[in-house]
Write an enzyme that holds these catalytic residues in place. Structure first.
Site, mmCIF file in Angstrom:
data_model
loop_
_atom_site.group_PDB
_atom_site.id
_atom_site.type_symbol
_atom_site.label_atom_id
_atom_site.label_comp_id
_atom_site.label_asym_id
_atom_site.label_seq_id
_atom_site.Cartn_x
_atom_site.Cartn_y
_atom_site.Cartn_z
ATOM 1 N N HIS A 1 0.828 -1.206 0.000
ATOM 2 C CA HIS A 1 0.000 0.000 0.000
ATOM 3 C C HIS A 1 0.863 1.256 0.000
ATOM 4 C CE1 HIS A 1 -2.167 3.166 2.386
ATOM 5 N NE2 HIS A 1 -3.016 2.998 1.390
ATOM 6 N N GLU B 1 2.114 2.009 -3.392
ATOM 7 C CA GLU B 1 1.027 2.572 -4.208
ATOM 8 C C GLU B 1 1.033 4.100 -4.100
ATOM 9 O OE1 GLU B 1 -3.430 3.687 -3.518
ATOM 10 O OE2 GLU B 1 -3.077 1.586 -2.997
ATOM 11 N N HIS B 2 1.181 4.606 -2.886
ATOM 12 C CA HIS B 2 1.268 6.055 -2.685
ATOM 13 C C HIS B 2 2.483 6.627 -3.408
ATOM 14 C CE1 HIS B 2 -1.542 7.158 0.778
ATOM 15 N NE2 HIS B 2 -1.822 5.893 0.517
ATOM 16 N N GLU C 1 -3.475 8.163 7.479
ATOM 17 C CA GLU C 1 -4.574 7.416 6.864
ATOM 18 C C GLU C 1 -4.999 6.266 7.776
ATOM 19 O OE1 GLU C 1 -5.409 4.555 2.974
ATOM 20 O OE2 GLU C 1 -3.810 6.049 2.876
#
Length: 455
Positions: free
Chosen positions: A81, A84-85, A161
């Site tokens: 994840h 991905e950022h 997040e």
């Protein structure tokens, strides 16, 4: 993904073109293909899939990598994840943020997402812009630039997040604990976003190691859907993705879950909880299961038990007995490895979690012993197929379903034959599937309560 994910998992609407009234949904002549996926594989191993749809001059361009959270190494949870950022932070030819700026300048939309089994990136743009975005996506497949100065601030973004979506949400925290109880060894028990104490230690090297290990054409699927022809997409793919060299990809061998021999029960309380809830999950087959008939039967069973207000659980607990404010079931049929079949419910103020659990277990027992009715079977299959009809208007949705299915280990044949296979499911198939999946020894029961409350 929420409880309603079963409404579109495997609903391969690009392969449907039903005609006539709903009563004719199971007639052989009403299940032809609407979009036949055109498929090729480049010399470097990139799988290219095209869905032609000429209703509007737009296109969805997606790249799916067969690498998700469940492929992470121990102590590195969250790296899939996190990368991905970081994929939006610039390449050898594009400055950080320039990719997104170009998308916006051209009136497009973009995003990305990570699951346990894959990571995907997409743009929705006018068809004439496809070469531009294909070139940029190919660029960041091989030319990503990361430095400590770029990575450190984004790590704080990911931690925030996690704070907002998980740590400040008792239901999300409970979901993590529940999954960890279901999967004691398999990495599905680790959250996609990662455990906070492990995220905090992720480094630039970790990100580059992940990128250099998994981001290669022979570990990716290119999906293009919209106002294009397969021939032009294949040529563009060869031009922009073709020069990227293949790379040796690790075998996708994960730690497998040992046989579950005992029912597990977890209970969590939190002062932020206002409505108690009950959940029970059972280990179930994966999307790659050789027994596709059993898989489709479980999807029909999920629809019968939890598919809306006419389902067994909702109708019995919410409408008739009024002991629950919500009740349902869902089968997460899109997993690369073992999946789960989930039952859930929340009591009304005058009833308890035990009341909800007892009522749901009575329905489970009845289906295992007596099966389902022909009326329930027909209604469930019609609903599943009708959802596919309604969904076919979404170009991005078609690409999303095809990409997620392929990245989870399914074949084109299995996807395209989904409507035909659903239509063949019998009441006997559904009862056998129920007998197989509803094994208490392979279950986890979870109770989420207000702090100091009694169930």
């Amino acid at each position: 993904m929420g409880p309603m994910r079963q409404l579109f998992i495997f609903v391969t609407f690009f392969s449907l073109a039903f005609g006539g009234s709903p009563g004719n949904l199971f007639a052989k002549e009403t299940i032809p293909t609407l979009f036949d996926p055109k498929v090729t594989t480049l010399e470097n191993g990139l799988e290219v899939v095209v869905l032609e749809d000429h209703r509007a001059p737009i296109v969805t361009h997606m790249v799916w990598y067969r690498a998700g959270a469940a492929d992470e190494k121990p102590l590195k949870s969250g790296i899939a994840h996190f990368l991905e950022h970081l994929m939006f932070k610039g390449t050898k030819t594009l400055e950080p943020g320039e990719f997104s700026a170009i998308v916006a300048e051209n009136g497009g939309q973009e995003n990305a997402f990570t699951s346990q089994d894959y990571t995907a990136y997409f743009q929705n743009v006018s068809a004439d812009k496809l070469p531009l975005f294909m070139e940029m996506e190919a660029d960041r497949m091989t030319n990503l630039v990361l430095t400590d100065e770029i990575v450190a601030p984004e790590l704080k973004v990911v931690l925030e997040e996690r704070s907002q979506r998980t740590d400040n949400n008792p239901a999300a925290l409970f979901g993590e604990q529940f999954d960890a109880a279901q999967f004691l060894a398999h990495p599905y028990g680790t959250p996609v976003i990662g455990w906070r104490h492990e995220i905090e230690k992720l480094t630039t090297k970790d990100a580059l190691d992940w990128y250099n290990t998994y981001y290669a054409p022979n570990n990716a699927i290119l999906i293009v859907a919209g106002d294009v022809t397969a021939e032009e997409v294949f040529e563009l793919a060869k031009k922009y993705y073709g020069p990227i060299p293949a790379r040796e990809i690790p075998n996708r061998e994960r730690v497998q879950e040992p046989p579950q021999l005992a029912k597990r029960v977890i209970e969590m309380s939190d002062k932020r909880v206002r409505q108690p809830s009950w959940r029970k999950s059972y280990l179930a087959p994966s999307a790659r299961s050789e027994d596709q008939r059993n898989l489709r039967a479980l999807e029909v069973l999920s629809q019968i038990m939890g598919g809306g207000v006419t389902s067994r659980l909702y109708n019995n607990l919410v409408v008739d007995k009024k002991i629950a404010t919500s009740a349902g079931a869902y089968f997460h049929s899109g997993s690369y490895d073992k999946s789960t079949f989930v039952l859930y419910g929340s009591p009304t103020p005058d009833y308890s979690l035990e009341d909800v659990e007892g009522a749901i277990q009575a329905i489970v027992k009845d289906i295992v012993e007596n099966g389902v009715t022909e009326k329930e079977l027909v209604r469930a299959k019609k609903k599943l197929l009708a959802d596919a009809i309604y969904a076919r208007d979404s170009i991005r949705g078609a690409a999303n379903i095809l990409g997620s299915s392929l990245a989870s280990g399914e074949t084109i044949e299995q996807i395209v034959n989904w409507p035909k296979n659903i239509s063949k499911i019998t009441a006997e198939d559904v009862q056998k599937a129920a007998e197989m999946v509803f094994d208490d020894r392979k279950s986890v029961v979870g109770r989420l309560l207000p702090e100091d409350a009694k169930s």
